[in-house]
Write a protein that holds these residues in place. Structure first.
Motif, PDB file in Angstrom:
ATOM      1  N   GLY A 144      67.602  24.746  22.686  1.00 44.54           N
ATOM      2  CA  GLY A 144      67.584  25.378  23.990  1.00 44.54           C
ATOM      3  C   GLY A 144      67.850  24.404  25.123  1.00 44.54           C
ATOM      4  O   GLY A 144      68.024  24.786  26.264  1.00 44.54           O
ATOM      5  N   ARG A 145      67.895  23.112  24.799  1.00 45.36           N
ATOM      6  CA  ARG A 145      68.176  22.072  25.791  1.00 45.36           C
ATOM      7  C   ARG A 145      69.645  21.679  25.636  1.00 45.36           C
ATOM      8  O   ARG A 145      70.045  21.096  24.633  1.00 45.36           O
ATOM      9  CB  ARG A 145      67.264  20.873  25.574  1.00 45.36           C
ATOM     10  N   VAL A 146      70.438  22.049  26.638  1.00 45.04           N
ATOM     11  CA  VAL A 146      71.890  21.852  26.591  1.00 45.04           C
ATOM     12  C   VAL A 146      72.315  21.030  27.802  1.00 45.04           C
ATOM     13  O   VAL A 146      71.862  21.281  28.918  1.00 45.04           O
ATOM     14  CB  VAL A 146      72.629  23.217  26.598  1.00 45.04           C
ATOM     15  N   GLN A 147      73.187  20.062  27.560  1.00 43.17           N
ATOM     16  CA  GLN A 147      73.690  19.231  28.651  1.00 43.17           C
ATOM     17  C   GLN A 147      75.206  19.326  28.720  1.00 43.17           C
ATOM     18  O   GLN A 147      75.879  19.343  27.696  1.00 43.17           O
ATOM     19  CB  GLN A 147      73.309  17.767  28.460  1.00 43.17           C
ATOM     20  N   TYR A 148      75.701  19.382  29.958  1.00 39.72           N
ATOM     21  CA  TYR A 148      77.132  19.216  30.195  1.00 39.72           C
ATOM     22  C   TYR A 148      77.283  17.847  30.846  1.00 39.72           C
ATOM     23  O   TYR A 148      76.782  17.608  31.942  1.00 39.72           O
ATOM     24  CB  TYR A 148      77.696  20.312  31.106  1.00 39.72           C
ATOM     25  N   ALA A 151      70.496  22.218  31.080  1.00 37.59           N
ATOM     26  CA  ALA A 151      69.993  23.586  31.092  1.00 37.59           C
ATOM     27  C   ALA A 151      68.889  23.720  30.055  1.00 37.59           C
ATOM     28  O   ALA A 151      68.969  23.136  28.971  1.00 37.59           O
ATOM     29  CB  ALA A 151      71.121  24.560  30.764  1.00 37.59           C
ATOM     30  N   LEU A 152      67.896  24.493  30.386  1.00 41.51           N
ATOM     31  CA  LEU A 152      66.865  24.891  29.440  1.00 41.51           C
ATOM     32  C   LEU A 152      67.068  26.392  29.237  1.00 41.51           C
ATOM     33  O   LEU A 152      66.784  27.204  30.115  1.00 41.51           O
ATOM     34  CB  LEU A 152      65.476  24.581  29.982  1.00 41.51           C
ATOM     35  N   VAL A 153      67.607  26.736  28.062  1.00 40.31           N
ATOM     36  CA  VAL A 153      68.071  28.086  27.788  1.00 40.31           C
ATOM     37  C   VAL A 153      66.955  28.931  27.173  1.00 40.31           C
ATOM     38  O   VAL A 153      66.154  28.435  26.386  1.00 40.31           O
ATOM     39  CB  VAL A 153      69.297  28.039  26.838  1.00 40.31           C
ATOM     40  N   LYS A 154      66.942  30.199  27.540  1.00 38.81           N
ATOM     41  CA  LYS A 154      65.951  31.129  26.992  1.00 38.81           C
ATOM     42  C   LYS A 154      66.130  31.244  25.476  1.00 38.81           C
ATOM     43  O   LYS A 154      67.262  31.257  24.979  1.00 38.81           O
ATOM     44  CB  LYS A 154      66.116  32.513  27.628  1.00 38.81           C
ATOM     45  N   PRO A 155      65.020  31.345  24.742  1.00 36.37           N
ATOM     46  CA  PRO A 155      65.106  31.499  23.286  1.00 36.37           C
ATOM     47  C   PRO A 155      65.964  32.708  22.903  1.00 36.37           C
ATOM     48  O   PRO A 155      65.891  33.769  23.522  1.00 36.37           O
ATOM     49  CB  PRO A 155      63.645  31.709  22.869  1.00 36.37           C
ATOM     50  N   GLY A 156      66.812  32.499  21.903  1.00 36.20           N
ATOM     51  CA  GLY A 156      67.687  33.553  21.420  1.00 36.20           C
ATOM     52  C   GLY A 156      69.003  33.665  22.166  1.00 36.20           C
ATOM     53  O   GLY A 156      69.895  34.397  21.746  1.00 36.20           O
ATOM     54  N   ARG A 157      69.158  32.928  23.262  1.00 41.29           N
ATOM     55  CA  ARG A 157      70.387  32.991  24.063  1.00 41.29           C
ATOM     56  C   ARG A 157      71.222  31.714  23.934  1.00 41.29           C
ATOM     57  O   ARG A 157      72.270  31.589  24.562  1.00 41.29           O
ATOM     58  CB  ARG A 157      70.051  33.207  25.547  1.00 41.29           C
ATOM     59  N   GLU A 158      70.757  30.770  23.118  1.00 41.52           N
ATOM     60  CA  GLU A 158      71.388  29.447  23.042  1.00 41.52           C
ATOM     61  C   GLU A 158      72.858  29.507  22.640  1.00 41.52           C
ATOM     62  O   GLU A 158      73.700  28.901  23.302  1.00 41.52           O
ATOM     63  CB  GLU A 158      70.622  28.539  22.060  1.00 41.52           C
ATOM     64  N   GLN A 159      73.164  30.194  21.567  1.00 36.82           N
ATOM     65  CA  GLN A 159      74.539  30.204  21.064  1.00 36.82           C
ATOM     66  C   GLN A 159      75.494  30.830  22.077  1.00 36.82           C
ATOM     67  O   GLN A 159      76.568  30.286  22.344  1.00 36.82           O
ATOM     68  CB  GLN A 159      74.625  30.943  19.734  1.00 36.82           C
ATOM     69  N   GLU A 160      75.107  31.951  22.642  1.00 34.90           N
ATOM     70  CA  GLU A 160      75.967  32.607  23.629  1.00 34.90           C
ATOM     71  C   GLU A 160      76.173  31.720  24.857  1.00 34.90           C
ATOM     72  O   GLU A 160      77.282  31.614  25.387  1.00 34.90           O
ATOM     73  CB  GLU A 160      75.359  33.949  24.048  1.00 34.90           C
ATOM     74  N   PHE A 161      75.100  31.057  25.300  1.00 34.52           N
ATOM     75  CA  PHE A 161      75.202  30.168  26.456  1.00 34.52           C
ATOM     76  C   PHE A 161      76.188  29.033  26.177  1.00 34.52           C
ATOM     77  O   PHE A 161      77.079  28.752  26.982  1.00 34.52           O
ATOM     78  CB  PHE A 161      73.828  29.607  26.814  1.00 34.52           C
ATOM     79  N   VAL A 162      76.035  28.378  25.037  1.00 34.46           N
ATOM     80  CA  VAL A 162      76.915  27.255  24.690  1.00 34.46           C
ATOM     81  C   VAL A 162      78.361  27.720  24.580  1.00 34.46           C
ATOM     82  O   VAL A 162      79.276  27.049  25.075  1.00 34.46           O
ATOM     83  CB  VAL A 162      76.443  26.559  23.393  1.00 34.46           C
ATOM     84  N   GLU A 163      78.599  28.864  23.985  1.00 40.29           N
ATOM     85  CA  GLU A 163      79.966  29.382  23.879  1.00 40.29           C
ATOM     86  C   GLU A 163      80.574  29.638  25.260  1.00 40.29           C
ATOM     87  O   GLU A 163      81.737  29.323  25.493  1.00 40.29           O
ATOM     88  CB  GLU A 163      79.976  30.673  23.051  1.00 40.29           C
ATOM     89  N   ARG A 164      79.783  30.186  26.165  1.00 35.81           N
ATOM     90  CA  ARG A 164      80.290  30.455  27.522  1.00 35.81           C
ATOM     91  C   ARG A 164      80.588  29.163  28.268  1.00 35.81           C
ATOM     92  O   ARG A 164      81.612  29.051  28.945  1.00 35.81           O
ATOM     93  CB  ARG A 164      79.304  31.321  28.299  1.00 35.81           C
ATOM     94  N   VAL A 165      79.706  28.190  28.137  1.00 38.74           N
ATOM     95  CA  VAL A 165      79.938  26.915  28.814  1.00 38.74           C
ATOM     96  C   VAL A 165      81.194  26.250  28.249  1.00 38.74           C
ATOM     97  O   VAL A 165      82.040  25.776  29.009  1.00 38.74           O
ATOM     98  CB  VAL A 165      78.714  25.981  28.695  1.00 38.74           C
ATOM     99  N   GLU A 197      74.719  33.082  35.195  1.00 40.57           N
ATOM    100  CA  GLU A 197      74.133  31.985  34.416  1.00 40.57           C
ATOM    101  C   GLU A 197      72.608  32.047  34.398  1.00 40.57           C
ATOM    102  O   GLU A 197      71.986  31.744  33.379  1.00 40.57           O
ATOM    103  CB  GLU A 197      74.598  30.644  34.988  1.00 40.57           C
ATOM    104  N   ASP A 198      72.013  32.481  35.499  1.00 39.29           N
ATOM    105  CA  ASP A 198      70.556  32.514  35.580  1.00 39.29           C
ATOM    106  C   ASP A 198      69.926  33.450  34.551  1.00 39.29           C
ATOM    107  O   ASP A 198      68.761  33.289  34.191  1.00 39.29           O
ATOM    108  CB  ASP A 198      70.098  32.882  36.992  1.00 39.29           C
ATOM    109  N   GLU A 199      70.687  34.411  34.019  1.00 40.85           N
ATOM    110  CA  GLU A 199      70.170  35.290  32.967  1.00 40.85           C
ATOM    111  C   GLU A 199      69.860  34.515  31.688  1.00 40.85           C
ATOM    112  O   GLU A 199      69.068  34.962  30.860  1.00 40.85           O
ATOM    113  CB  GLU A 199      71.177  36.388  32.645  1.00 40.85           C
ATOM    114  N   PHE A 200      70.494  33.355  31.503  1.00 39.95           N
ATOM    115  CA  PHE A 200      70.324  32.550  30.303  1.00 39.95           C
ATOM    116  C   PHE A 200      69.235  31.481  30.448  1.00 39.95           C
ATOM    117  O   PHE A 200      68.753  30.953  29.452  1.00 39.95           O
ATOM    118  CB  PHE A 200      71.635  31.820  29.962  1.00 39.95           C
ATOM    119  N   LEU A 201      68.899  31.146  31.678  1.00 38.01           N
ATOM    120  CA  LEU A 201      68.094  29.946  31.922  1.00 38.01           C
ATOM    121  C   LEU A 201      66.614  30.226  32.125  1.00 38.01           C
ATOM    122  O   LEU A 201      66.231  31.205  32.749  1.00 38.01           O
ATOM    123  CB  LEU A 201      68.630  29.210  33.152  1.00 38.01           C
TER     124      LEU A 201
END
Length: 96
Positions: free
Chosen positions: A49-53, A8-22, A81-85
């Motif tokens: 902002g670059r996150v891998q599962y 995933a390439l996450v929008k700036p400022g949304r990284e922490q929330e995205f990682v917590e949700r994943v 999920e698309d709100e973060f990407l």
């Protein structure tokens, strides 16, 4: 064994929330999918902002049970999920 990488390439400022949700989402995967041998959520040190599962599966059938018959092309996502990407997930698969 098969390894699946969803990046995933996450929008700036949304990284922490995205990682917590994943991490919350995948926490139940080991007890849900018998063919899952191991998994982890990775955050790039130079680009958070670059996150891998990364998930490792016993075989193709185990991967189909997780991701469905279109496992090669269709990512597994969570609601909204698309709100973060910045762009759709990128999938890669490896065998060992």
């Amino acid at each position: 064994m098969m390894t699946r990488v969803s990046e995933a390439l996450v929008k700036p400022g949304r990284e922490q929330e995205f990682v917590e949700r994943v991490r919350a989402l995948v926490a139940t995967f080991p007890s849900t999918y018998a063919g899952l041998l191991g998994h982890e959520v990775l955050v790039d040190l130079d680009d958070p902002g670059r996150v891998q599962y990364v998930s490792r599966w016993r075989d193709e059938q185990a991967l189909v049970e997780y991701a469905g018959p279109n496992w090669r092309t269709d990512p597994v996502t969570f609601p909204d999920e698309d709100e973060f990407l910045q762009r759709p997930l990128v999938l890669r698969h490896f065998v060992s």
